[in-house]
Design a protein around this motif. Structure first.
Motif, PDB file in Angstrom:
ATOM      1  N   THR A 111      17.273 -45.997 -12.113  1.00  0.00           N
ATOM      2  CA  THR A 111      18.071 -46.729 -11.128  1.00  0.00           C
ATOM      3  C   THR A 111      17.344 -47.990 -10.687  1.00  0.00           C
ATOM      4  O   THR A 111      17.939 -49.065 -10.574  1.00  0.00           O
ATOM      5  CB  THR A 111      18.366 -45.827  -9.907  1.00  0.00           C
ATOM      6  OG1 THR A 111      18.953 -44.622 -10.387  1.00  0.00           O
ATOM      7  CG2 THR A 111      19.317 -46.496  -8.948  1.00  0.00           C
ATOM      8  N   ASN A 112      16.034 -47.861 -10.451  1.00  0.00           N
ATOM      9  CA  ASN A 112      15.260 -49.036 -10.047  1.00  0.00           C
ATOM     10  C   ASN A 112      15.312 -50.134 -11.102  1.00  0.00           C
ATOM     11  O   ASN A 112      15.374 -51.320 -10.769  1.00  0.00           O
ATOM     12  CB  ASN A 112      13.798 -48.663  -9.796  1.00  0.00           C
ATOM     13  CG  ASN A 112      13.639 -47.991  -8.452  1.00  0.00           C
ATOM     14  OD1 ASN A 112      14.560 -48.014  -7.642  1.00  0.00           O
ATOM     15  ND2 ASN A 112      12.483 -47.383  -8.227  1.00  0.00           N
ATOM     16  N   PHE A 113      15.288 -49.728 -12.354  1.00  0.00           N
ATOM     17  CA  PHE A 113      15.339 -50.721 -13.418  1.00  0.00           C
ATOM     18  C   PHE A 113      16.687 -51.411 -13.485  1.00  0.00           C
ATOM     19  O   PHE A 113      16.788 -52.586 -13.819  1.00  0.00           O
ATOM     20  CB  PHE A 113      14.979 -50.087 -14.770  1.00  0.00           C
ATOM     21  CG  PHE A 113      13.599 -50.489 -15.192  1.00  0.00           C
ATOM     22  CD1 PHE A 113      13.400 -51.616 -15.976  1.00  0.00           C
ATOM     23  CD2 PHE A 113      12.497 -49.778 -14.759  1.00  0.00           C
ATOM     24  CE1 PHE A 113      12.128 -52.017 -16.326  1.00  0.00           C
ATOM     25  CE2 PHE A 113      11.221 -50.170 -15.099  1.00  0.00           C
ATOM     26  CZ  PHE A 113      11.030 -51.296 -15.888  1.00  0.00           C
ATOM     27  N   LEU A 114      17.730 -50.664 -13.151  1.00  0.00           N
ATOM     28  CA  LEU A 114      19.073 -51.240 -13.233  1.00  0.00           C
ATOM     29  C   LEU A 114      19.399 -52.089 -12.018  1.00  0.00           C
ATOM     30  O   LEU A 114      20.117 -53.077 -12.106  1.00  0.00           O
ATOM     31  CB  LEU A 114      20.109 -50.119 -13.348  1.00  0.00           C
ATOM     32  CG  LEU A 114      20.168 -49.478 -14.736  1.00  0.00           C
ATOM     33  CD1 LEU A 114      20.868 -48.136 -14.674  1.00  0.00           C
ATOM     34  CD2 LEU A 114      20.907 -50.416 -15.695  1.00  0.00           C
ATOM     35  N   ARG A 115      18.876 -51.692 -10.867  1.00  0.00           N
ATOM     36  CA  ARG A 115      19.361 -52.303  -9.631  1.00  0.00           C
ATOM     37  C   ARG A 115      18.386 -53.262  -8.970  1.00  0.00           C
ATOM     38  O   ARG A 115      18.774 -54.060  -8.137  1.00  0.00           O
ATOM     39  CB  ARG A 115      19.721 -51.218  -8.605  1.00  0.00           C
ATOM     40  CG  ARG A 115      20.868 -50.369  -9.055  1.00  0.00           C
ATOM     41  CD  ARG A 115      21.312 -49.453  -7.936  1.00  0.00           C
ATOM     42  NE  ARG A 115      22.374 -48.584  -8.365  1.00  0.00           N
ATOM     43  CZ  ARG A 115      23.664 -48.850  -8.254  1.00  0.00           C
ATOM     44  NH1 ARG A 115      24.058 -49.965  -7.704  1.00  0.00           N
ATOM     45  NH2 ARG A 115      24.567 -47.982  -8.685  1.00  0.00           N
ATOM     46  N   LYS A 116      17.106 -53.125  -9.291  1.00  0.00           N
ATOM     47  CA  LYS A 116      16.142 -53.971  -8.593  1.00  0.00           C
ATOM     48  C   LYS A 116      15.633 -55.086  -9.484  1.00  0.00           C
ATOM     49  O   LYS A 116      15.592 -54.958 -10.708  1.00  0.00           O
ATOM     50  CB  LYS A 116      14.978 -53.115  -8.101  1.00  0.00           C
ATOM     51  CG  LYS A 116      15.411 -52.106  -7.051  1.00  0.00           C
ATOM     52  CD  LYS A 116      14.229 -51.546  -6.282  1.00  0.00           C
ATOM     53  CE  LYS A 116      14.747 -50.697  -5.112  1.00  0.00           C
ATOM     54  NZ  LYS A 116      13.648 -50.091  -4.358  1.00  0.00           N
TER      55      LYS A 116
END
Lengths: 191, 191
Positions: A140-145
């Motif tokens: 998720t961090n890779f996709l959203r941040k």
């Protein structure tokens, strides 16, 4: 000897003294030199390791490029858990970045614990659940941040790794080139 | 009524009749219409669902773009398991693509099963382990395989989804634009 590991186990579950003694008896002490590997791509990962001292990185090679994806520090569990669970060849490498000390437990011993009592099944469940939660959160961090946000998160959550790990590995974990990391560090240094 | 679910549970573990009866009693039957959601982003996912009939997609929205990442068909388990485990707001949406039938089990019931007997802890462990193995394998496919390889894998492993799921969702799962998927399909049609 088992002080840190024992404390780590308590963070998952409340074991009785007897259960704890049995479980700890399954672990083996292992020293590692800098650059030694817990597992190399193509090998089967034969154990799960509690990092009592030291530092490891998790990396894989795709094409001609090496990608570091994680750092395991003291008081964490290091393994290619998919290779360990499925007895299949690992696609990743786990390398010591410092002289390190592990407590390792192999699959046969884990199965013995699972067969022995419910609490060990629960431990195995909580372990697998926390690995799942962790990987979803990283995805998720890779996709959203943005890379800058990922860098600032890392700086906040594990500031000590900046003193112990080469910036090229940190850049790789964040998913950028080392030069971009340098720029981000300059830009955010005053904050 | 529970025929398929019962068979699915057998694929994990050999339950006694009594254990099976108890476990199945925790599930609730739920009908869903096309476009209904198991969970929406921002809500807490309150149950794990066994898909007895129908089809679901797992998608999230980043920026202004919607990304479909998975399809859950009959005889699979659908949930935002991180939201379910951590009781935290889901970042994803799970939508029925057809009128569907579920058997759902909530967290309280799962905890009752975990407390009752070791075999349910083992079931929970195997479930979490298989979710972990699955997500690692999907991550690896994304890193190591080309979109064409991912398309051909999907065609081989789940050919039926091409008759039931819009190509725009399939393209999104593969990680490409619909036009690129059309080109790949033309190029590989003769193979």
């Amino acid at each position: 000897m088992f002080k840190n590991l024992s404390k780590n186990l308590n963070s998952y579950l409340k074991f009785t003294d007897e259960e704890k003694t049995f479980f700890l008896s399954l672990f083996e002490y292992k020293k590692m030199k800098k650059y030694d590997h817990i597992v190399k791509a193509g090998e089967i990962c034969r154990y799960v390791a509690y990092v009592n001292k030291g530092l490891f990185r998790y990396y894989f090679i795709a094409g001609s490029k090496e990608h570091t994806t994680r750092i395991f520090m003291e008081d964490s569990w290091a393994s290619d858990y998919v290779s360990f669970l499925c007895h299949k060849e690992s696609e990743v490498n786990i390398e010591a970045l410092e002289d390190s000390e592990l407590f390792i437990v192999n699959d046969e011993s884990m199965q013995r614990a699972y067969d022995k009592a419910k609490i060990f099944e629960r431990f195995g469940r909580l372990m697998a659940e926390s690995l799942f939660i962790d990987i979803v959160s990283r995805n998720t961090n890779f996709l959203r941040k943005t890379p800058e946000e990922r860098y600032l998160d890392m700086l906040e959550q594990t500031p000590q790794i900046f003193n112990r790990v080469s910036l090229k590995y940190i850049a790789s974990i964040i998913g950028i080139e080392p030069e971009s990391l340098s720029r981000i560090r300059k830009r955010t240094a005053g904050r």
